[in-house]
Design an enzyme around this catalytic site. Structure first.
Site, short mmCIF file in Angstrom:
data_model
loop_
_atom_site.label_atom_id
_atom_site.label_comp_id
_atom_site.label_asym_id
_atom_site.label_seq_id
_atom_site.Cartn_x
_atom_site.Cartn_y
_atom_site.Cartn_z
N HIS A 1 9.33 89.55 38.22
CA HIS A 1 7.82 89.22 38.03
C HIS A 1 7.08 89.83 38.87
O HIS A 1 7.30 90.18 40.11
CB HIS A 1 7.61 87.71 38.06
CG HIS A 1 6.56 87.15 37.37
ND1 HIS A 1 5.40 87.27 37.90
CD2 HIS A 1 6.49 86.77 35.95
CE1 HIS A 1 4.63 86.58 36.88
NE2 HIS A 1 5.32 86.41 35.71
N ASP B 1 11.49 83.48 30.98
CA ASP B 1 11.92 84.14 29.66
C ASP B 1 13.47 84.19 29.54
O ASP B 1 14.25 84.40 28.52
CB ASP B 1 11.32 85.55 29.49
CG ASP B 1 10.00 85.56 28.98
OD1 ASP B 1 9.38 84.28 28.36
OD2 ASP B 1 9.28 86.34 29.40
#
Ligand code: CMC
Length: 431
Positions: A308, A365
Site C-alpha cells: 500500500h 483487498d
C-alpha cells in the site's frame, strides 16, 4: 509556535510556512514557490509527498496502521456501526441522532428506484459488458434524470446536496444490481422499501420470481462490514479523481462517475478481482504459494492484495476483514480453498525479507474477495462492491471541494522533456 521551512535555490533563500494537521502531521506550504522562485515548481511523480488539499474527512497514519473516519477509529465503527450510519458520519461529519438516522434512511429508501426510461439504457449493453463500465456511465447519467440537482454551479448544487447525495448513495446499489441481473438475462427486481440498505441490495441482486431472497443476519452483517471498511480512504486515486473533476465545477454525479472509472484499475479497486485470479491460478497449479512468492520477488509477478502506498506496518482494514471472513465462512459452514492459500501466502510473505524490507503487508483487498465469494457476489462485481462502499467518501470529498469558496481548479504542472522547437516538414519531404 509556527514553523517555517527554507529552500536554498542557487544563492537565494526562500521561506515557506509549515501547515500542521490536527494529528500533528506537517506539510511545507509551497503555494508561492513558483512565483517566489521565478518559475521553479516541485516534482513529485505519483504524488507520494504531495498534499493536494486540506480535508476533514479521514485520517490515516500509515506507519501506525491507523484509520479514522471523522475521528472515529475504524475498529470501533466496524464493531458497532452499520454502513448507512457510517455513510452519514462520513458525509455529514457527525454520527447521526435517532431522528437524523431515520430521516437519512428514509431518503435512501425513497431514492432506491431508478427511472423506467433509465432501465432501457441497460438493454443497449452487450451481455458481457463489464459492470464497472455500466456503473460509471449510469451514475453519470443520473444527472440527466434530475438536471436541477446537477447544474454544474456548486452553490446551486449544494442547495440540493441532501437529495443529490441520497440519490448517488442509494441508486449506486440499484444500478449495480440491475447491471448484474441484466447480464444474466434475469428479471430486474424492484427495491423493497421494508428492507435495510444492505438487505435490500442483496434482495435486488438475488431474489427470483417466486423465490424471494432473504439475507441471513450473518450475510447482512458481512455486507455491512465490507461496505463500511471501504467508505473512505482519504486522497487515494479515485477520491483524488473525484476532487479533480469537482474542482472544475462539475456536479456530484459527473465527479463520482469519474471516481468509479479511476477505481476500476487493478492497482486500486480492481485489486480485489486480481487477488482471486491469483489465488485461483495458484490453486489450479497445485502451488502452496511458495512458487508464486518467488515469482513476486523476482519481479515476474505481483502479489495482488499486498502493499500500500500509505500503510507501511499493516492495513487495519485487512485485519478486520480477515477476521470477518473467518466468521462468515464459519457461520455459513463453508470452506474455501482460496482462504487457505491466502493464509499461507500471508504467513510466508510476512516472514520473508523481500516483503519485510519493502514493508508490504496484506491490504483490504487480500481478503474481501473471499468474503464476497461466500456471499455469492460474482467476480466481475467485486470492484462494483468497492464502488458502492466508497460512495460516501466520494460524496464527502466532492462536498469539501464544492463548499470551499476559495477552491481553485486542480491544475498540476509538468516538466517538459519532449523535443525542443523545430520547423514543420511537409509529408513529401519526410524520410
Ligand atoms: N508484490 C510484490 N512486490 C511489490 C508489491 C506487491 N504487491 N507491491 C510493491 N512491491 C515492490 C515493488 O516492486 C517495489 O520494489 P523495488 O523497490 O525493488 O522496486 C517496492 O515494493 C515499492 O513498490 P511501489 O510499486 O513503488 O509502491 P507503490 O506505493 O507505488 O504502490 C501499490 C502501491 C498498492 C500500487 C502496490 O503495492 C501494488 O501494486 N500492490 C498490489 C495491488 C493492490 O493490492 N492494490 C490495492 C491497494 S489497497 C486498495 C486501494 O486502496 O486501492
Amino acid at each position: 509556535m509556527s514553523e517555517n521551512a527554507s529552500i536554498k535555490l542557487n544563492d537565494r533563500n526562500l521561506e515557506f510556512p509549515v501547515i500542521v494537521g490536527s494529528e500533528g502531521e506537517k506539510a511545507i506550504d509551497l503555494r508561492t514557490l513558483r512565483s517566489d522562485s521565478g518559475g521553479c515548481i516541485t516534482f513529485d511523480e505519483g504524488y507520494g509527498n504531495t498534499g493536494s488539499c486540506v480535508s476533514n474527512v479521514t485520517f490515516i497514519d500509515g506507519d501506525a496502521g491507523i484509520l479514522r473516519y471523522r475521528g472515529y477509529p475504524i475498529e470501533q465503527l466496524a464493531q458497532h456501526s452499520s454502513f448507512v450510519e457510517t455513510a452519514y458520519l462520513v458525509i455529514h461529519g457527525e454520527l447521526p441522532t435517532v431522528e437524523q438516522y431515520a430521516a437519512f434512511s428514509a431518503r435512501l429508501r425513497e431514492q432506491a428506484g431508478i427511472h423506467e426510461r433509465m432501465l432501457h439504457l441497460f438493454e443497449g449493453y452487450p451481455r458481457d459488458a463489464h459492470p464497472m463500465a455500466i456503473l460509471s456511465a449510469m451514475v453519470n447519467s443520473l444527472a440527466c434524470y434530475d438536471p436541477h440537482l446537477a447544474t454544474n454551479d456548486h452553490n446551486r448544487d449544494l442547495e440540493n446536496f441532501e437529495e443529490a447525495s441520497a440519490i448517488a448513495l442509494s441508486k449506486v446499489r440499484t444500478i449495480a444490481a440491475v447491471a448484474y441481473r441484466m447480464s444474466r438475462g434475469l428479471p430486474v427486481n424492484y427495491s423493497n422499501k421494508d428492507l435495510k440498505y444492505c438487505e435490500n441490495f442483496l434482495h435486488m441482486m438475488f431474489s427470483d420470481p417466486f423465490s424471494p431472497y432473504t439475507a441471513s443476519p450473518e450475510v447482512a452483517r458481512a455486507m455491512n462490514l465490507i461496505l463500511l471498511l471501504h467508505a473512505d480512504h482519504e486522497q487515494n486515486c479515485s477520491t483524488s479523481t473525484v476532487r479533480m473533476v469537482a474542482s472544475s465545477g462539475a456536479n456530484l454525479f459527473a465527479s463520482t462517475s469519474a471516481g468509479i472509472s479511476a477505481l476500476w484499475g487493478p492497482l486500486h479497486g480492481g485489486a480485489n478481482v486480481a487477488v482471486i485470479g491469483m489465488l485461483r491460478s495458484i490453486h489450479e497449479q497445485g502451488d502452496d504459494g511458495s512458487r508464486f512468492i518467488e515469482a513476486a520477488k523476482s519481479g515476474k509477478a505481483r502479489l495482488m492484495g499486498f502493499g500500500h502506498r500509505v500503510y507501511k506496518n499493516f492495513d487495519p482494514r485487512a485485519k478486520i476483514i480477515a477476521q470477518g471472513c473467518e466468521e462468515l465462512l464459519d457461520s455459513l459452514g463453508l470452506t474455501d480453498p482460496l482462504l487457505d492459500i491466502a493464509r499461507r501466502l500471508a504467513e510466508a510473505a510476512l516472514d520473508d525479507p523481500y516483503f519485510l524490507e519493502r514493508k508490504l503487508y496484506p491490504n483490504v483487498d487480500f481478503y474481501s474477495g473471499i468474503m464476497m465469494r461466500a456471499i455469492g457476489i460474482p467476480l466481475n462485481m467485486f470492484t462494483v462492491m468497492f464502488a458502492i462502499g466508497r460512495m460516501p467518501g466520494w460524496i464527502a470529498n466532492w462536498h469539501e471541494v464544492a463548499a470551499d469558496q476559495n477552491s481553485r481548479i486542480y491544475r498540476p504542472r509538468q516538466i517538459y522533456q519532449g523535443p525542443v522547437k523545430r520547423e514543420y516538414v511537409s509529408i513529401k519531404e519526410r524520410t
